[in-house]
Design a protein around this motif. Structure first.
Motif, PDB file in Angstrom:
ATOM      1  N   LEU A  95       0.828  -1.211   0.000  1.00  0.00           N
ATOM      2  CA  LEU A  95       0.000   0.000   0.000  1.00  0.00           C
ATOM      3  C   LEU A  95       0.861   1.259   0.000  1.00  0.00           C
ATOM      4  CD1 LEU A  95      -2.838  -0.862   2.574  1.00  0.00           C
ATOM      5  CD2 LEU A  95      -2.923  -1.016   0.087  1.00  0.00           C
ATOM      6  N   CYS A  96       2.029   1.188   0.668  1.00  0.00           N
ATOM      7  CA  CYS A  96       2.889   2.364   0.803  1.00  0.00           C
ATOM      8  C   CYS A  96       3.326   2.937  -0.547  1.00  0.00           C
ATOM      9  CB  CYS A  96       4.124   2.025   1.637  1.00  0.00           C
ATOM     10  SG  CYS A  96       3.776   1.863   3.403  1.00  0.00           S
ATOM     11  N   LYS A  97       3.347   2.110  -1.587  1.00  0.00           N
ATOM     12  CA  LYS A  97       3.747   2.574  -2.919  1.00  0.00           C
ATOM     13  C   LYS A  97       2.829   3.678  -3.427  1.00  0.00           C
ATOM     14  CE  LYS A  97       5.485  -2.020  -4.186  1.00  0.00           C
ATOM     15  NZ  LYS A  97       5.321  -3.184  -5.111  1.00  0.00           N
ATOM     16  N   TYR A  98       1.601   3.737  -2.892  1.00  0.00           N
ATOM     17  CA  TYR A  98       0.609   4.701  -3.371  1.00  0.00           C
ATOM     18  C   TYR A  98       0.325   5.798  -2.344  1.00  0.00           C
ATOM     19  CZ  TYR A  98      -0.066   0.502  -6.183  1.00  0.00           C
ATOM     20  OH  TYR A  98       0.149  -0.598  -6.972  1.00  0.00           O
ATOM     21  N   LEU A  99       1.165   5.899  -1.329  1.00  0.00           N
ATOM     22  CA  LEU A  99       0.897   6.828  -0.229  1.00  0.00           C
ATOM     23  C   LEU A  99       1.985   7.886  -0.096  1.00  0.00           C
ATOM     24  CD1 LEU A  99      -0.339   4.224   2.432  1.00  0.00           C
ATOM     25  CD2 LEU A  99      -1.729   5.681   0.946  1.00  0.00           C
ATOM     26  N   PHE A 100       2.509   8.344  -1.194  1.00  0.00           N
ATOM     27  CA  PHE A 100       3.608   9.313  -1.163  1.00  0.00           C
ATOM     28  C   PHE A 100       3.216  10.612  -0.473  1.00  0.00           C
ATOM     29  CE2 PHE A 100       6.036  12.849  -2.952  1.00  0.00           C
ATOM     30  CZ  PHE A 100       7.342  12.403  -2.761  1.00  0.00           C
ATOM     31  N   THR A 124       5.988  -2.566   9.579  1.00  0.00           N
ATOM     32  CA  THR A 124       5.021  -1.646   8.965  1.00  0.00           C
ATOM     33  C   THR A 124       5.422  -0.199   9.212  1.00  0.00           C
ATOM     34  OG1 THR A 124       3.078  -3.089   8.931  1.00  0.00           O
ATOM     35  CG2 THR A 124       2.673  -0.746   9.223  1.00  0.00           C
ATOM     36  N   LEU A 125       5.801   0.110  10.445  1.00  0.00           N
ATOM     37  CA  LEU A 125       6.192   1.488  10.762  1.00  0.00           C
ATOM     38  C   LEU A 125       7.403   1.899   9.928  1.00  0.00           C
ATOM     39  CD1 LEU A 125       6.037   3.093  14.224  1.00  0.00           C
ATOM     40  CD2 LEU A 125       7.983   3.560  12.775  1.00  0.00           C
ATOM     41  N   PHE A 126       8.355   0.991   9.780  1.00  0.00           N
ATOM     42  CA  PHE A 126       9.539   1.289   8.981  1.00  0.00           C
ATOM     43  C   PHE A 126       9.165   1.541   7.518  1.00  0.00           C
ATOM     44  CE2 PHE A 126      13.057  -0.141   6.270  1.00  0.00           C
ATOM     45  CZ  PHE A 126      14.061   0.712   6.690  1.00  0.00           C
ATOM     46  N   ALA A 127       8.270   0.712   6.961  1.00  0.00           N
ATOM     47  CA  ALA A 127       7.839   0.889   5.572  1.00  0.00           C
ATOM     48  C   ALA A 127       7.161   2.238   5.378  1.00  0.00           C
ATOM     49  CB  ALA A 127       6.901  -0.246   5.172  1.00  0.00           C
ATOM     50  N   LEU A 128       6.372   2.654   6.360  1.00  0.00           N
ATOM     51  CA  LEU A 128       5.672   3.937   6.261  1.00  0.00           C
ATOM     52  C   LEU A 128       6.643   5.110   6.241  1.00  0.00           C
ATOM     53  CD1 LEU A 128       2.713   3.259   8.731  1.00  0.00           C
ATOM     54  CD2 LEU A 128       2.502   3.674   6.272  1.00  0.00           C
ATOM     55  N   VAL A 129       7.578   5.139   7.194  1.00  0.00           N
ATOM     56  CA  VAL A 129       8.478   6.292   7.269  1.00  0.00           C
ATOM     57  C   VAL A 129       9.468   6.297   6.103  1.00  0.00           C
ATOM     58  CG1 VAL A 129       8.249   6.476   9.753  1.00  0.00           C
ATOM     59  CG2 VAL A 129      10.097   5.098   8.812  1.00  0.00           C
ATOM     60  N   LYS A 130       9.739   5.137   5.532  1.00  0.00           N
ATOM     61  CA  LYS A 130      10.660   5.051   4.400  1.00  0.00           C
ATOM     62  C   LYS A 130      10.022   5.543   3.104  1.00  0.00           C
ATOM     63  CE  LYS A 130      13.562   1.785   1.827  1.00  0.00           C
ATOM     64  NZ  LYS A 130      13.972   0.363   1.674  1.00  0.00           N
ATOM     65  N   CYS A 155       6.900   7.344   2.868  1.00  0.00           N
ATOM     66  CA  CYS A 155       5.988   8.493   2.973  1.00  0.00           C
ATOM     67  C   CYS A 155       6.750   9.679   3.560  1.00  0.00           C
ATOM     68  CB  CYS A 155       4.780   8.145   3.838  1.00  0.00           C
ATOM     69  SG  CYS A 155       3.937   6.625   3.337  1.00  0.00           S
ATOM     70  N   PRO A 156       7.390  10.496   2.741  1.00  0.00           N
ATOM     71  CA  PRO A 156       8.279  11.555   3.244  1.00  0.00           C
ATOM     72  C   PRO A 156       7.583  12.660   4.013  1.00  0.00           C
ATOM     73  CG  PRO A 156       7.958  11.757   0.872  1.00  0.00           C
ATOM     74  CD  PRO A 156       7.346  10.450   1.265  1.00  0.00           C
ATOM     75  N   PHE A 157       6.264  12.824   3.850  1.00  0.00           N
ATOM     76  CA  PHE A 157       5.542  13.906   4.517  1.00  0.00           C
ATOM     77  C   PHE A 157       4.765  13.418   5.736  1.00  0.00           C
ATOM     78  CE2 PHE A 157       5.631  14.825  -0.093  1.00  0.00           C
ATOM     79  CZ  PHE A 157       6.517  15.891  -0.067  1.00  0.00           C
ATOM     80  N   HIS A 214      13.769  10.958   9.792  1.00  0.00           N
ATOM     81  CA  HIS A 214      12.475  11.367   9.235  1.00  0.00           C
ATOM     82  C   HIS A 214      12.078  12.650   9.948  1.00  0.00           C
ATOM     83  CE1 HIS A 214       8.755  10.343   6.991  1.00  0.00           C
ATOM     84  NE2 HIS A 214       8.172  11.049   7.943  1.00  0.00           N
ATOM     85  N   MET A 215      12.328  13.771   9.305  1.00  0.00           N
ATOM     86  CA  MET A 215      12.182  15.071   9.963  1.00  0.00           C
ATOM     87  C   MET A 215      10.730  15.478  10.202  1.00  0.00           C
ATOM     88  SD  MET A 215      15.351  15.650  10.293  1.00  0.00           S
ATOM     89  CE  MET A 215      15.338  17.310  10.941  1.00  0.00           C
ATOM     90  N   GLU A 216       9.797  14.928   9.421  1.00  0.00           N
ATOM     91  CA  GLU A 216       8.411  15.377   9.501  1.00  0.00           C
ATOM     92  C   GLU A 216       7.623  14.730  10.638  1.00  0.00           C
ATOM     93  OE1 GLU A 216       7.028  17.806   7.680  1.00  0.00           O
ATOM     94  OE2 GLU A 216       9.032  18.091   6.856  1.00  0.00           O
ATOM     95  N   MET A 217       8.109  13.604  11.160  1.00  0.00           N
ATOM     96  CA  MET A 217       7.325  12.878  12.163  1.00  0.00           C
ATOM     97  C   MET A 217       7.181  13.698  13.444  1.00  0.00           C
ATOM     98  SD  MET A 217       5.531  10.253  12.729  1.00  0.00           S
ATOM     99  CE  MET A 217       6.009   9.400  11.231  1.00  0.00           C
ATOM    100  N   LYS A 218       5.919  13.987  13.819  1.00  0.00           N
ATOM    101  CA  LYS A 218       5.637  14.789  15.004  1.00  0.00           C
ATOM    102  C   LYS A 218       4.866  14.019  16.078  1.00  0.00           C
ATOM    103  CE  LYS A 218       7.378  18.535  13.178  1.00  0.00           C
ATOM    104  NZ  LYS A 218       6.520  19.627  12.677  1.00  0.00           N
ATOM    105  N   SER A 219       4.043  13.030  15.680  1.00  0.00           N
ATOM    106  CA  SER A 219       3.162  12.359  16.648  1.00  0.00           C
ATOM    107  C   SER A 219       3.166  10.854  16.458  1.00  0.00           C
ATOM    108  CB  SER A 219       1.722  12.870  16.504  1.00  0.00           C
ATOM    109  OG  SER A 219       1.637  14.268  16.704  1.00  0.00           O
TER     110      SER A 219
END
Length: 573
Positions: free
Chosen positions: A329-334, A351-357, A359-361, A388-393
């Protein structure tokens, strides 16, 4: 050399400068008190920057002074009022305010404050948003009152029970509110297909409709209403299995040319519905399928592959998801900004690693009740060196495998992390939490029910921490000593059922945390019920707004507590 007059800037110039500064800062409210003490002129300017006010029972005696001070208020929230809202609205109407947003929601009100709203509308004619939720009953006359009194309404929330009415009445009410853009009528037992049809037909500017748990709506009725207003941007409905959703509903959703937000929480949907939306090529920005049933990985994969601009995704309780499937799914969540995968029990740190890798925003992840920490992070930390500079929460509550090594990994890759919720994560200790506090920019930290955490090792400054929840932990006076020395900007501290803390430790926190506004001491059985101690602590910290007292305090019984109760921040158990 320039004279003082030549260096002078008028208030409107300073207001523009400060607004630019505040808009560029995260959590900008915290800068207002500091700016206000620079000079009398700055105090006046910062007062004009405050646009919203939440009114509680404790603030009622101060209202005249507050309204005279904050003259540019546009939003008032009366949710915390337990007394007479009619009298309060009458009082507010006497001030020359330009209020645009008003909330009179309350869990203690049986009816809306009709008399107060009528008087309020006669004096303050600028209202465009009204919220009247969590009220037991609203009558037809109340609906007419709202429509007649506030013809400029653009946003209306009446998430309450309404007594019965006929089609002509609903038609007349919607015609009286032609500017409506957003409507929330969730939970109403007397919203029928015809009511929704009149709403969509008569309100030409309508963009958002929220009608969760409206039992008398049918799939055919919803579909018919949607066709009357194809320009809807946001659509919030609960579609039950009994609705028998067919092609008519699918076609209606596909006809919504500007649909950007779709929330079908707790609905029974199908892959066919998701495939129909995907075939249309919708430009969804927000998709919420929280606790939905009836669909599968095939349907969500196809829809996401066709929704390349998606920013907010909620798939809570999608039990078919696995690490491998989320990676696809991450391929379509840029463009993703936030995601909720809570209660997806198969998901781990992979899963968390795949997301932060991918999804840059991405700035917010919710993965509560998952298996994060089950397999360890060694393979990620050793193979990849990135931040990953954007991660806030990060919301990771109730992860039984979450451990210190995983927290250290978070600390290394999320340097700008501001909110961390790990309540009921029983495998974490000071070792991991201290590393997060040392390496990240934590503002809000929830450690509730983490029995292995006591923060004794926190011997450094945590300059940004404002909200700290240590309820149901082994917190003691040594912990409070560390907090008092390291967390000078703390605003809210929750110590509920921390049985090892005493008034000595609490006194240190109140003395050294000079911005403290709220402290929760419920069920702290080791606290001394000595009025002199508490009066001294309260008077030494003017910023305190709320103290939730331990259950063995009985200040109502003894007159010597009266000065403390009159202070306004001391709450009885």
């Amino acid at each position: 050399m320039a004279t003082r007059e030549e260096l002078y800037l008028p208030d409107d110039c300073w207001e523009s400068i400060l607004k630019i500064f505040l808009n560029d800062c995260d959590n900008n409210r915290c800068f207002l008190p500091s700016l206000s003490v620079v000079s009398k002129q700055f105090l006046s300017v910062t007062d004009s920057c405050k646009l919203s006010l939440t009114i509680s029972d404790q603030t009622l005696p101060l209202l005249p002074r507050l309204f005279q001070r904050f003259t540019k208020l546009t939003s008032l929230d009366l949710t915390g009022i337990t007394g007479d809202q009619d009298a309060l609205l009458t009082q507010i109407s006497c001030f020359p305010l330009q209020v645009k947003s008003l909330s009179v929601s309350s869990n203690d009100q049986w009816t809306i404050p009709a008399n107060g709203l009528r008087i309020f509308s006669q004096k303050i004619t600028t209202l465009t948003s009204l919220v009247c939720s969590n009220i037991f009953l609203i009558s037809k006359s109340d609906l007419y009152l709202v429509a007649d009194s506030f013809p400029l309404l653009e946003e209306l929330e009446l998430a309450i029970k309404v007594d019965s009415y006929d089609d002509s009445e609903m038609c007349g009410i919607t015609l009286a509110l032609p500017k409506l853009r957003k409507v929330n009528l969730s939970g109403s037992y007397h919203i029928y297909d015809s009511s929704l049809l009149h709403l969509c037909k008569n309100c030409e500017f309508l963009e958002e409709v929220v009608m969760f748990d409206c039992k008398n709506l049918t799939a055919i009725g919803i579909a018919s209403a949607i066709r009357e207003r194809p320009n809807l941007r946001s659509f919030y409905f609960t579609l039950s299995e009994a609705m028998n959703i067919g092609m008519e509903m699918n076609d209606s959703l596909r006809s919504m040319k500007r649909l950007s937000c779709l929330d079908l929480s707790f609905s029974c949907i199908s892959d066919q519905l998701l495939l129909s939306l995907g075939n249309k090529g919708v430009y969804l920005r927000r998709l919420v399928l929280r606790h939905c049933t009836g669909y599968s990985y095939t349907g969500i994969l196809y829809l996401l592959s066709m929704s390349c601009f998606l920013q907010h995704l909620d798939l809570e309780n999608a039990t078919f998801l696995s690490d491998c499937r989320v990676a696809k799914l991450c391929k379509y969540l840029f463009s993703l900004v936030s995601i909720n995968l809570s209660h997806c029990m198969q998901l781990t740190e992979s899963t968390l690693f795949a997301l932060v890798k991918n999804c840059p925003f991405l700035g917010e992840i919710r993965m509560e009740y998952t298996d994060i920490g089950k397999f360890g992070v060694e393979k990620f930390s050793s193979s990849t060196d990135f931040t990953h500079m954007e991660m806030k929460s990060l919301h990771l509550a109730n992860n039984s495998f979450l451990n210190d090594e995983t927290l250290k990994w978070f600390a290394s890759i999320f340097p700008n992390l501001q909110l961390l919720d790990v309540n009921k994560c029983h495998c974490i200790s000071d070792e991991g939490i201290v590393e997060v506090l040392r390496s990240c920019k934590i503002v809000h930290l929830n450690l509730s029910s983490c029995e292995n955490v006591n923060l004794h090792a926190m011997n450094f400054q945590v300059p940004m921490l404002e909200v700290l929840n240590l309820s149901y932990t082994r917190t003691d006076d040594k912990t409070l000593d560390a907090i008092s020395k390291s967390c000078s900007r703390l605003l809210h501290l929750d110590l509920e059922e921390c049985i090892n803390v005493s008034d000595m430790g609490v006194k240190q926190v109140i003395e050294n945390c000079t911005r403290l506004k709220e402290i929760n001491l419920r069920y702290c059985g080791n606290m001394a019920a000595d009025v002199d101690i508490w009066l001294a602590m309260v008077l030494s910290r003017p910023s305190l707004r709320k103290i939730k007292a331990p259950s063995h305090f009985y200040p109502q019984i003894y007159t010597k507590w009266k000065p403390l109760l009159d202070h306004g921040c001391f709450l009885c158990p």
